[in-house]
Design a protein around this motif. Structure first.
Motif, mmCIF file in Angstrom:
data_model
loop_
_atom_site.group_PDB
_atom_site.id
_atom_site.type_symbol
_atom_site.label_atom_id
_atom_site.label_comp_id
_atom_site.label_asym_id
_atom_site.label_seq_id
_atom_site.Cartn_x
_atom_site.Cartn_y
_atom_site.Cartn_z
ATOM 1 N N ILE A 1 -25.422 46.419 90.594
ATOM 2 C CA ILE A 1 -24.840 45.429 91.873
ATOM 3 C C ILE A 1 -24.442 44.638 91.311
ATOM 4 O O ILE A 1 -25.126 43.864 90.470
ATOM 5 C CB ILE A 1 -26.221 45.124 93.268
ATOM 6 C CG1 ILE A 1 -26.610 46.363 93.665
ATOM 7 C CG2 ILE A 1 -25.966 44.707 93.493
ATOM 8 C CD1 ILE A 1 -27.561 46.386 94.547
ATOM 9 N N GLU A 2 -23.167 43.953 91.658
ATOM 10 C CA GLU A 2 -22.749 43.109 90.696
ATOM 11 C C GLU A 2 -22.729 42.596 89.158
ATOM 12 O O GLU A 2 -22.846 44.053 88.431
ATOM 13 C CB GLU A 2 -23.579 41.353 91.542
ATOM 14 C CG GLU A 2 -23.015 41.411 93.158
ATOM 15 C CD GLU A 2 -23.714 39.932 93.164
ATOM 16 O OE1 GLU A 2 -24.460 39.424 92.022
ATOM 17 O OE2 GLU A 2 -23.407 39.910 94.799
ATOM 18 N N ASN A 3 -24.012 41.776 88.788
ATOM 19 C CA ASN A 3 -23.891 42.258 87.018
ATOM 20 C C ASN A 3 -25.126 42.366 86.483
ATOM 21 O O ASN A 3 -25.432 42.482 85.413
ATOM 22 C CB ASN A 3 -23.161 40.733 85.962
ATOM 23 C CG ASN A 3 -22.229 40.045 86.787
ATOM 24 O OD1 ASN A 3 -21.567 40.960 87.276
ATOM 25 N ND2 ASN A 3 -21.964 38.529 87.035
ATOM 26 N N HIS A 4 -25.712 43.691 87.252
ATOM 27 C CA HIS A 4 -26.881 43.867 87.249
ATOM 28 C C HIS A 4 -26.885 45.490 87.751
ATOM 29 O O HIS A 4 -26.271 45.516 87.948
ATOM 30 C CB HIS A 4 -27.909 42.831 88.136
ATOM 31 C CG HIS A 4 -28.433 41.834 87.360
ATOM 32 N ND1 HIS A 4 -27.744 40.828 87.421
ATOM 33 C CD2 HIS A 4 -29.081 41.080 86.330
ATOM 34 C CE1 HIS A 4 -27.766 39.748 87.239
ATOM 35 N NE2 HIS A 4 -28.402 40.099 85.727
ATOM 36 N N THR A 5 -28.553 45.931 86.726
ATOM 37 C CA THR A 5 -28.492 47.786 87.238
ATOM 38 C C THR A 5 -29.838 47.434 88.047
ATOM 39 O O THR A 5 -30.397 46.699 86.452
ATOM 40 C CB THR A 5 -27.853 48.174 85.885
ATOM 41 O OG1 THR A 5 -26.232 48.511 86.378
ATOM 42 C CG2 THR A 5 -28.422 49.399 86.938
ATOM 43 N N TRP A 6 -29.842 47.901 89.288
ATOM 44 C CA TRP A 6 -31.666 48.060 89.640
ATOM 45 C C TRP A 6 -32.210 49.295 89.181
ATOM 46 O O TRP A 6 -31.221 50.034 88.921
ATOM 47 C CB TRP A 6 -31.303 48.231 90.769
ATOM 48 C CG TRP A 6 -31.790 46.782 91.110
ATOM 49 C CD1 TRP A 6 -30.222 46.182 91.850
ATOM 50 C CD2 TRP A 6 -32.853 45.349 91.631
ATOM 51 N NE1 TRP A 6 -30.252 44.415 92.034
ATOM 52 C CE2 TRP A 6 -32.067 44.546 92.165
ATOM 53 C CE3 TRP A 6 -33.347 45.668 91.520
ATOM 54 C CZ2 TRP A 6 -32.703 42.767 92.313
ATOM 55 C CZ3 TRP A 6 -34.710 43.797 92.159
ATOM 56 C CH2 TRP A 6 -33.603 43.879 92.272
ATOM 57 N N GLU A 7 -33.195 49.759 88.378
ATOM 58 C CA GLU A 7 -33.944 50.836 88.815
ATOM 59 C C GLU A 7 -34.757 51.196 89.433
ATOM 60 O O GLU A 7 -35.789 50.415 89.679
ATOM 61 C CB GLU A 7 -34.573 50.607 87.424
ATOM 62 C CG GLU A 7 -33.707 50.170 85.905
ATOM 63 C CD GLU A 7 -33.948 50.187 84.247
ATOM 64 O OE1 GLU A 7 -35.622 49.485 84.811
ATOM 65 O OE2 GLU A 7 -33.994 50.056 83.425
ATOM 66 N N ILE A 8 -34.344 51.684 90.001
ATOM 67 C CA ILE A 8 -35.150 52.463 91.271
ATOM 68 C C ILE A 8 -36.946 52.926 90.949
ATOM 69 O O ILE A 8 -35.785 54.727 90.200
ATOM 70 C CB ILE A 8 -34.793 52.354 93.130
ATOM 71 C CG1 ILE A 8 -33.563 51.605 92.826
ATOM 72 C CG2 ILE A 8 -36.222 53.524 93.509
ATOM 73 C CD1 ILE A 8 -34.372 50.505 93.027
ATOM 74 N N ASP A 9 -37.941 53.196 90.740
ATOM 75 C CA ASP A 9 -38.847 53.938 89.742
ATOM 76 C C ASP A 9 -39.998 54.595 91.321
ATOM 77 O O ASP A 9 -39.821 54.281 91.841
ATOM 78 C CB ASP A 9 -40.113 53.523 88.826
ATOM 79 C CG ASP A 9 -38.568 53.582 87.174
ATOM 80 O OD1 ASP A 9 -37.722 53.979 87.105
ATOM 81 O OD2 ASP A 9 -39.415 52.578 87.019
ATOM 82 N N ILE A 10 -39.445 56.267 91.922
ATOM 83 C CA ILE A 10 -40.622 56.532 92.220
ATOM 84 C C ILE A 10 -41.402 57.820 91.721
ATOM 85 O O ILE A 10 -40.842 58.464 90.838
ATOM 86 C CB ILE A 10 -38.773 57.756 93.317
ATOM 87 C CG1 ILE A 10 -38.447 56.850 94.102
ATOM 88 C CG2 ILE A 10 -40.052 58.359 94.334
ATOM 89 C CD1 ILE A 10 -37.312 57.574 95.265
ATOM 90 N N PHE A 11 -43.000 57.594 91.827
ATOM 91 C CA PHE A 11 -43.404 57.838 91.108
ATOM 92 C C PHE A 11 -43.993 59.280 91.571
ATOM 93 O O PHE A 11 -43.713 59.812 92.954
ATOM 94 C CB PHE A 11 -44.492 56.943 90.959
ATOM 95 C CG PHE A 11 -44.330 55.903 90.201
ATOM 96 C CD1 PHE A 11 -45.011 55.553 89.137
ATOM 97 C CD2 PHE A 11 -43.878 55.022 90.466
ATOM 98 C CE1 PHE A 11 -44.372 54.526 88.408
ATOM 99 C CE2 PHE A 11 -43.390 53.774 90.121
ATOM 100 C CZ PHE A 11 -44.070 53.764 88.736
ATOM 101 N N GLU A 12 -44.320 59.654 91.204
ATOM 102 C CA GLU A 12 -45.078 60.928 91.022
ATOM 103 C C GLU A 12 -46.487 61.109 91.373
ATOM 104 O O GLU A 12 -47.887 60.700 90.748
ATOM 105 C CB GLU A 12 -44.473 62.332 90.699
ATOM 106 C CG GLU A 12 -42.722 62.158 91.056
ATOM 107 C CD GLU A 12 -42.157 63.598 90.394
ATOM 108 O OE1 GLU A 12 -42.570 63.646 88.896
ATOM 109 O OE2 GLU A 12 -41.035 62.804 90.219
#
Length: 155
Positions: A92-103
């Motif tokens: 998104i724009e100048n960044h990268t979001w990391e989405i962590d889905i835990f197990e």
């Protein structure tokens, strides 16, 4: 010295876009103290040894080195407990979001992280962000090893 500046957020899963191409991550800690840790992380194709230090969850020293997969698997066997999660990247724009889905013992926890170049750097906050938890150490992976999400009590 490498400094990691990272902000963490809880996610409103109802507003998240479709997540694709997630990478499975498995990690454990060789040592884990209040202000320093040594982590082993294995992805599908790479493995890393990471040393983190500092008391501020928002800004810590981080030294990360790629290591041979065979070494990482052997080191991971030394870890009493492990964290497993799937990571998705959303630019998104100048960044990268990391989405962590835990197990496993942290199932049900979903964290969005963004790395910044400074603590004061501005960034776009997507509509699926719910609450910032950057200063709440219980959301650090190093703490989730000791106190998994499924064992938290409300209140």
């Amino acid at each position: 010295m490498a400094i990691e500046i990272e902000r963490k957020f809880l996610v409103n899963t109802n507003l998240l876009p479709q997540l694709e191409n997630g990478k499975k991550l498995t990690q454990g800690y060789i040592w884990n103290e209040s202000n320093k840790s040594l982590r082993i992380r294995i992805t599908d194709t790479k493995s890393f040894l990471t040393i983190k230090s500092g008391n501020n969850p928002l800004c810590r020293s981080e030294f990360e080195y790629e290591i041979p997969m065979t070494d990482a698997k052997e080191l991971l066997r030394l870890c009493d407990t492990k964290i497993e999660k799937t990571r998705y990247l959303i630019p998104i724009e100048n960044h990268t979001w990391e989405i962590d889905i835990f197990e496993g013992k942290n199932q049900g926890l979903i964290i969005a992280e963004i790395e910044l170049s400074s603590e004061k750097e501005s960034f776009f906050l997507p509509k699926w962000i719910n609450k910032e938890v950057s200063q709440e150490s219980k959301y650090l992976n190093v703490e989730l090893i000791k106190h998994p999400f499924t064992e938290w009590r409300e209140g």
